[in-house]
Each structure stands twice: as C-alpha cells, then as structure tokens.
Design a protein around this motif. Structure first.
Motif, PDB file in Angstrom:
ATOM      1  N   GLY A 106       0.840   7.827  -2.437  1.00  0.00           N
ATOM      2  CA  GLY A 106       1.046   8.379  -3.772  1.00  0.00           C
ATOM      3  C   GLY A 106       2.013   7.478  -4.544  1.00  0.00           C
ATOM      4  O   GLY A 106       2.734   6.669  -3.949  1.00  0.00           O
ATOM      5  N   MET A 107       2.031   7.643  -5.878  1.00  0.00           N
ATOM      6  CA  MET A 107       2.888   6.807  -6.727  1.00  0.00           C
ATOM      7  C   MET A 107       4.357   6.913  -6.338  1.00  0.00           C
ATOM      8  O   MET A 107       5.109   5.936  -6.431  1.00  0.00           O
ATOM      9  CB  MET A 107       2.691   7.217  -8.193  1.00  0.00           C
ATOM     10  N   ASP A 108       4.789   8.095  -5.858  1.00  0.00           N
ATOM     11  CA  ASP A 108       6.185   8.240  -5.426  1.00  0.00           C
ATOM     12  C   ASP A 108       6.508   7.254  -4.297  1.00  0.00           C
ATOM     13  O   ASP A 108       7.593   6.691  -4.238  1.00  0.00           O
ATOM     14  CB  ASP A 108       6.487   9.685  -4.990  1.00  0.00           C
ATOM     15  N   SER A 109       5.552   7.048  -3.419  1.00  0.00           N
ATOM     16  CA  SER A 109       5.772   6.125  -2.288  1.00  0.00           C
ATOM     17  C   SER A 109       5.787   4.673  -2.756  1.00  0.00           C
ATOM     18  O   SER A 109       6.556   3.860  -2.238  1.00  0.00           O
ATOM     19  CB  SER A 109       4.688   6.306  -1.226  1.00  0.00           C
ATOM     20  N   LEU A 110       4.964   4.343  -3.767  1.00  0.00           N
ATOM     21  CA  LEU A 110       4.978   2.957  -4.266  1.00  0.00           C
ATOM     22  C   LEU A 110       6.359   2.612  -4.844  1.00  0.00           C
ATOM     23  O   LEU A 110       6.819   1.478  -4.736  1.00  0.00           O
ATOM     24  CB  LEU A 110       3.893   2.741  -5.337  1.00  0.00           C
ATOM     25  N   CYS A 111       7.001   3.612  -5.429  1.00  0.00           N
ATOM     26  CA  CYS A 111       8.283   3.357  -6.103  1.00  0.00           C
ATOM     27  C   CYS A 111       9.368   2.888  -5.143  1.00  0.00           C
ATOM     28  O   CYS A 111      10.370   2.337  -5.583  1.00  0.00           O
ATOM     29  CB  CYS A 111       8.742   4.599  -6.865  1.00  0.00           C
ATOM     30  N   TYR A 112       9.202   3.149  -3.841  1.00  0.00           N
ATOM     31  CA  TYR A 112      10.194   2.585  -2.895  1.00  0.00           C
ATOM     32  C   TYR A 112       9.520   1.802  -1.769  1.00  0.00           C
ATOM     33  O   TYR A 112      10.113   1.566  -0.704  1.00  0.00           O
ATOM     34  CB  TYR A 112      11.119   3.687  -2.351  1.00  0.00           C
ATOM     35  N   PHE A 113       8.309   1.327  -2.018  1.00  0.00           N
ATOM     36  CA  PHE A 113       7.519   0.671  -0.961  1.00  0.00           C
ATOM     37  C   PHE A 113       8.178  -0.600  -0.424  1.00  0.00           C
ATOM     38  O   PHE A 113       8.022  -0.942   0.755  1.00  0.00           O
ATOM     39  CB  PHE A 113       6.110   0.375  -1.501  1.00  0.00           C
ATOM     40  N   SER A 114       8.968  -1.293  -1.259  1.00  0.00           N
ATOM     41  CA  SER A 114       9.633  -2.526  -0.791  1.00  0.00           C
ATOM     42  C   SER A 114      10.647  -2.235   0.308  1.00  0.00           C
ATOM     43  O   SER A 114      11.089  -3.151   0.994  1.00  0.00           O
ATOM     44  CB  SER A 114      10.367  -3.222  -1.931  1.00  0.00           C
ATOM     45  N   GLN A 115      11.030  -0.961   0.432  1.00  0.00           N
ATOM     46  CA  GLN A 115      12.007  -0.630   1.488  1.00  0.00           C
ATOM     47  C   GLN A 115      11.334  -0.283   2.807  1.00  0.00           C
ATOM     48  O   GLN A 115      12.006  -0.054   3.814  1.00  0.00           O
ATOM     49  CB  GLN A 115      12.876   0.542   1.033  1.00  0.00           C
ATOM     50  N   TRP A 116      10.004  -0.229   2.812  1.00  0.00           N
ATOM     51  CA  TRP A 116       9.298   0.071   4.066  1.00  0.00           C
ATOM     52  C   TRP A 116       9.417  -1.137   4.994  1.00  0.00           C
ATOM     53  O   TRP A 116       9.427  -2.294   4.534  1.00  0.00           O
ATOM     54  CB  TRP A 116       7.823   0.358   3.798  1.00  0.00           C
ATOM     55  N   LYS A 117       9.499  -0.845   6.299  1.00  0.00           N
ATOM     56  CA  LYS A 117       9.619  -1.936   7.274  1.00  0.00           C
ATOM     57  C   LYS A 117       8.450  -2.915   7.115  1.00  0.00           C
ATOM     58  O   LYS A 117       7.292  -2.492   7.132  1.00  0.00           O
ATOM     59  CB  LYS A 117       9.637  -1.351   8.686  1.00  0.00           C
ATOM     60  N   ASN A 118       8.771  -4.198   6.970  1.00  0.00           N
ATOM     61  CA  ASN A 118       7.755  -5.260   6.910  1.00  0.00           C
ATOM     62  C   ASN A 118       6.643  -4.984   5.914  1.00  0.00           C
ATOM     63  O   ASN A 118       5.462  -5.136   6.230  1.00  0.00           O
ATOM     64  CB  ASN A 118       7.102  -5.461   8.289  1.00  0.00           C
TER      65      ASN A 118
END
Ligand code: ATP
Length: 212
Positions: A106-118
């Motif tokens: 979802g768009m909420d997840s894209l907003c912090y996707f750079s913080q996801w591992k690798n």
C-alpha cells in the motif's frame, strides 16, 4: 511461458476488504497469473493476544476462498521468527522457476520503503506494485525519491522487465485498517461485509478473537 505472480505481504490481523480488493484489483489490472497473500510471522510481543499465526492464515484462506486467482503463501509462518521481505522473496525466487515476481504494497508502505532491509535487493528480485490508500500519497516520505529512481507507469514496459520497477496503481481506494477493525471488535461494534468477509467475521465471532 514465464509466469507473473504477485506477492502481497502483511500482518493480516485480521485480513479485511481493503486487502482483498487490492489483491483482486492488482491481479486483474496487471493480468497476473495469481496473487499470493503472505501473512508475516509476528513475535509474541507484537501479536494480538489470543490470535495465532495459524488463525491469521485461516482467515486469509476464508477471505480468498471465492477467488481461485488468489492464494495463501505460508512461507513466513513456517519460520519461528520474523522474516524480512528480502529473504522471503529470495526463497520464492529460487522456488519458482521462470516466474516474474511482483511485490504488492500500500502507499503507506512505499512512504518508508527505503528503510526496509535491503530494499534495493528487493527491487532486483521483484517489481513493486503500489496500491493507493486513503491518507497517503506519492509526495510523502520516501516515495518521491524512490519514484524518481525506479518509477515506471507503463504496464507493458514493467512486464517486459524481470524486476526493478515501482508502479503506482489506479485502484479504487478503501478506507479500512486492521487497527481500526480490531478496535471496533473490541468495543463490540458490528462489522459489515464491506469491512470483513462474512466467513472471516464468523470465524472471529465463534472464537471470540480480538475481544481484549
Ligand atoms: P494495521 O492497521 O494493523 O497496521 P493494515 O490494515 O495496514 O494493518 P497490514 O496487514 O499491515 O494491514 O497491511 C498489509 C499491506 O496491505 C500493506 O502493504 C498495507 O499498505 C496494505 N494495505 C492495508 N490496508 C490497505 C487499504 N485499505 N488500502 C490499500 N492498501 C492497504
């Protein structure tokens, strides 16, 4: 022939109509062979009291029962610890030969996707398809930088590449969250079929889940 499979990860605590509408929309709009809903493992301190991983998976199975193009992926539930998306996609990449993977968020997840591992490796393993969600847009958080680098809006181009694109989808939005649903259930408020699949609601009620 190459298969195109969507992977939709989440806590699904519980799975709600927003999830199912997104999964169905993505499958149809992107003409994917199937979309697999992949409930994550939750450590005990984050799990809802009295709701097991197996029960979250049971509810997903009930919610997708009417759509043969949606499936349950239990990969992360067979581990006794939280899995990172990058590790799950690596496993699926190795298991599913001649298959292109599309990770759905979802768009909420894209907003912090750079913080996801690798996250860059995630984009080497799969494309990322982003569903619109009320309250979030592509101008927020990490989204502008990610879209400047990886954004691709033409489905035909995305499907021709093995991985590496982030595509925003024009799905009709659904203003639902599992947090709000858990709260409503705790307060004894009713949930209609536009919120929870009737079979999921029945499963919750007969087991008195999300009561405390
Ligand atoms: P919670 O309120 O417990 O955080 P949630 O409703 O956000 O739960 P998750 O299981 O955490 O549900 O979400 C899994 C994925 O589904 C995430 O990528 C999230 O962005 C997406 N998603 C959840 N609800 C919606 C919705 N109503 N519209 C679009 N995407 C959604």
């Amino acid at each position: 022939m190459t298969k195109h499979i969507g992977i939709f990860g989440g806590t699904f605590d519980p799975v709600h109509a927003g999830h199912i509408r997104c999964a169905s929309f993505v499958q149809q709009y992107c003409r994917l062979d199937s979309v697999r809903l992949m409930p994550c493992h939750l450590p005990p301190h984050r799990a809802s009291p009295g709701v097991s991983a197996a029960q979250r998976a049971d509810m997903v199975a009930l919610a997708i029962a009417h759509n043969p193009l949606l499936a349950l992926e239990t990969l992360e539930l067979t581990h006794d610890r939280p899995s990172y998306t990058v590790d799950s996609l690596t496993t699926l990449r190795n298991r599913l030969t001649d298959t292109q993977l599309y990770f759905i968020i979802g768009m909420d997840s894209l907003c912090y996707f750079s913080q996801w591992k690798n996250y860059r490796l995630i984009l080497q393993l799969a494309h990322v398809l982003v569903c619109q969600r009320p309250g979030y847009d592509a101008a927020m958080g990490d989204a502008p930088a990610l879209l400047a680098e990886f954004g691709e809006q033409q489905l035909s181009v995305v499907k021709q590449q093995a991985s590496g694109a982030i595509m925003l989808l024009p799905n009709p939005t659904t203003d639902l969250s599992a947090t709000a649903i858990r709260q409503a259930l705790r307060l004894g408020q009713s949930c209609d079929a536009d919120t929870l699949d009737p079979a999921v609601l029945n499963y919750i009620q007969t087991r008195r889940l999300y009561q405390d």
